[in-house]
Structures are given as C-alpha cells and as structure tokens.
Design a protein around this motif. Structure first.
Motif, mmCIF file in Angstrom:
data_model
loop_
_atom_site.group_PDB
_atom_site.id
_atom_site.type_symbol
_atom_site.label_atom_id
_atom_site.label_comp_id
_atom_site.label_asym_id
_atom_site.label_seq_id
_atom_site.Cartn_x
_atom_site.Cartn_y
_atom_site.Cartn_z
ATOM 1 N N VAL A 1 0.653 -1.324 0.199
ATOM 2 C CA VAL A 1 -0.071 0.173 0.372
ATOM 3 C C VAL A 1 0.785 1.455 0.078
ATOM 4 O O VAL A 1 1.472 1.116 0.958
ATOM 5 N N LEU A 2 0.676 2.383 -1.006
ATOM 6 C CA LEU A 2 1.425 3.437 -1.189
ATOM 7 C C LEU A 2 0.747 4.143 -0.166
ATOM 8 O O LEU A 2 -1.258 3.995 0.291
ATOM 9 N N ASP A 3 0.967 5.428 -0.031
ATOM 10 C CA ASP A 3 0.120 6.041 0.544
ATOM 11 C C ASP A 3 -0.218 7.474 -0.611
ATOM 12 O O ASP A 3 -0.822 7.051 -1.610
ATOM 13 N N HIS B 1 3.080 12.282 6.875
ATOM 14 C CA HIS B 1 3.615 11.060 6.764
ATOM 15 C C HIS B 1 2.771 10.180 8.114
ATOM 16 O O HIS B 1 2.520 9.084 7.659
ATOM 17 N N ALA B 2 2.485 11.141 8.927
ATOM 18 C CA ALA B 2 2.854 9.898 10.413
ATOM 19 C C ALA B 2 1.119 9.747 9.396
ATOM 20 O O ALA B 2 0.595 8.445 10.452
ATOM 21 N N ALA B 3 0.553 11.098 9.782
ATOM 22 C CA ALA B 3 -1.456 10.478 9.174
ATOM 23 C C ALA B 3 -1.146 9.407 8.270
ATOM 24 O O ALA B 3 -1.980 8.127 8.257
ATOM 25 N N PHE B 4 -0.550 8.928 7.181
ATOM 26 C CA PHE B 4 -0.850 8.349 5.820
ATOM 27 C C PHE B 4 -0.361 6.939 7.007
ATOM 28 O O PHE B 4 -1.016 6.046 6.068
ATOM 29 N N GLU B 5 0.474 6.806 7.902
ATOM 30 C CA GLU B 5 0.763 5.366 7.823
ATOM 31 C C GLU B 5 -0.200 5.536 9.113
ATOM 32 O O GLU B 5 -0.615 3.853 9.065
ATOM 33 N N ALA B 6 -0.687 5.826 9.712
ATOM 34 C CA ALA B 6 -1.968 5.720 10.538
ATOM 35 C C ALA B 6 -3.528 5.411 9.963
ATOM 36 O O ALA B 6 -3.258 4.305 10.386
ATOM 37 N N ALA B 7 -2.877 5.275 8.613
ATOM 38 C CA ALA B 7 -4.303 5.386 7.984
ATOM 39 C C ALA B 7 -3.803 4.006 7.228
ATOM 40 O O ALA B 7 -4.663 3.071 6.478
ATOM 41 N N GLY B 8 -2.628 3.161 6.940
ATOM 42 C CA GLY B 8 -2.240 1.898 6.678
ATOM 43 C C GLY B 8 -1.175 2.294 5.554
ATOM 44 O O GLY B 8 -1.251 0.902 4.501
#
Length: 285
Positions: A13-15, A50-57
């Motif tokens: 999964v990409l951001d 970046h943190a928000a995208f990682e938290a989203a998966g």
C-alpha cells in the motif's frame, strides 16, 4: 524485510497526496517549490502528514522531494539544497517509522512549475543529456540518505525515462518508474503519445516496477493490462494549470481489488488522495 522482497510477496500500500494533505492542514503549497518549501519552513508539518498516512495503513512514505531540486531551491533563494533534500528522507523516517521510504523524483516539468509534466512539452527542447544532468544531484542525495526505493514519478514521456534509467544504473538503489498517461482509443499512451507498453518494455530488467500515477482512475485498468504494476492515480479531479486549482469531482472508477487481481502490486493515490482514501485502499487489500 527489504522492499523488493515485500513486493515479491504481495501487494504493498502506497501513501497518498502529500501536498494535498499539507494543503488541507492549512499550509500554502502554491509557490514554485510546492510542498518542498516546508522542508525549510515547517518540517514538523511534513512529519505529521507522513504519520497520518502511516496511521491510515500506508506501508510506503514518499518523501517531500518531488519538487525539491537544486536549481529550484537556488531560484527561490534557499541555501543548502542537498541538505534539504536529505531532510525529506529523515522526516519520512521519523513520521512513518514502520514504512519503507520512497525518495520522490519528480520530472523536469515539475521544476518548471507550469503544469508541463502533464504535457511533456519541454521534451521538445530539453535533451536526454540535459535531463540526466538535472536529475543526477537529487538522485545521488536521496540514495546517500538511505531511501529504500527511488520513486521516479509523473513522467510524461519516454525520453525522460531514458535519462533516469541511465542515472539509476550506477546508484544500486531499487527504483520504480511511473508515468502520467491518457487512455486513448488505440490504447494507453504517455502524455507525449508513446504507447505505455513500449515504455514498460524499455524498463524491463532495470527497475523493480513500472506504473502510472497522477492520472485519472479510469486509465488504471487498461494501464495494468499494458504492463503497469505501480498504480497511484489522482482522485479523478482535473488540474487547471493556469488557475492553479483542481476542478471537477473525484472518487469514481477506483477498483482496487480488480487492479490487484489484474497484476498491480504497488497501489495508492496521488493528488487529492488523503489518508481516509488510503485507508480504503488498505482495507480493500
């Protein structure tokens, strides 16, 4: 696990659109530097996005270096361009510590900041040798900063792909190449009119994957049929380069399970794709 091994094992999964997320949080990304301005002026904002995208998966954090170039920073009066480009990698690592970091390498047209990455018009008068010289410093800095993969993206034509392949070869860093395309009646073509399948063929054996980004979701399925394995389209809205704004509405045509079943292996989003959208991609996978 190495990025190449993960890609071989299954879909990744990409951001989404980093600048879109920064803009949604109130940051001005309208200058010629776009989100790269914040590498100097507000690095915490990039880290938080970046943190928000990682938290989203998201499993990949794409650096804020798409528009971060040595001549671009010089024109804006920013000192230490290599240091700012390297900072983009550090911020991705800090904001998304569980993600692979992809060093974003935007096209020459992004540096021009006139929307020409969506036409490739500059390829009429910029040679492959000049493109190699332009891309070389950023590629070297990102490689030395320790990216897991180089993301050469939003490329409008085969000539720029040729230049990047030549510069990637001595670096020894995994890379993907992604083009912006249109779905014509006779098949998917680059913005310069070359068949996507021919560009996929020219990249064979040189990069981990070839794909499409910053394009309409409706063009993804035929792109995968033409050999694309990296797919991160826009929301479906259109970019008005003169007005510097997005038009229309998005959300249609995103068939993530269908794309993966047909052969896509790196799936995410580009402009106007936010963490909630990435969460839906992650859930679909």
């Amino acid at each position: 696990m190495a990025f190449a091994d993960a890609l071989a094992a299954g879909p990744v999964v990409l951001d989404g659109g980093l600048s879109t997320e920064l803009e949604s949080r109130g940051h001005d990304v309208t200058s010629a530097l776009w989100s790269a301005r914040l590498l100097r002026d507000d690095p915490d904002a990039i880290r938080d996005a970046h943190a928000a995208f990682e938290a989203a998966g998201a499993q990949v954090a794409t650096t804020a270096s798409y528009q971060a170039t040595v001549p671009g920073f010089a024109a804006a009066g920013y000192a230490d361009a290599p240091g700012l480009i390297a900072r983009s990698v550090q911020l991705a690592r800090e904001g998304a510590p569980s993600s692979w970091v992809a060093g974003s390498v935007g096209p020459y047209g992004a540096y021009l900041a006139d929307g020409s990455e969506y036409t490739g018009a500059y390829l009429d008068h910029v040679t492959v040798a000049q493109l190699r010289e332009f891309h070389r410093p950023r590629l070297q800095v990102l490689a030395e900063a320790g990216v897991d993969v180089l993301a050469c993206e939003t490329l409008p034509g085969a000539a720029e792909v040729e230049a990047l392949l030549a510069e990637l070869e001595p670096l020894g860093v995994p890379a993907w190449v992604s083009l912006t395309v249109v779905d014509e009646t006779d098949g998917v073509r680059t913005r310069r009119g070359e068949p996507l399948a021919s560009v996929v063929a020219m990249c064979e054996g040189s990069v981990l994957a070839v794909g499409v980004n910053c394009t309409d979701p409706a063009a993804v399925a035929p792109s995968v049929a033409a050999g694309a394995t990296v797919v991160y389209p826009n929301s479906g809205e259109g970019w008005d380069a003169a007005g510097r704004r997005w038009t229309g509405s998005g959300g249609a045509g995103c068939d993530v399970p269908g794309w993966v079943a047909a052969g896509a292996r790196l799936v995410g989003g580009c402009c106007r794709v936010r963490p909630d959208d990435v969460a839906r991609v992650a859930a679909a996978l």
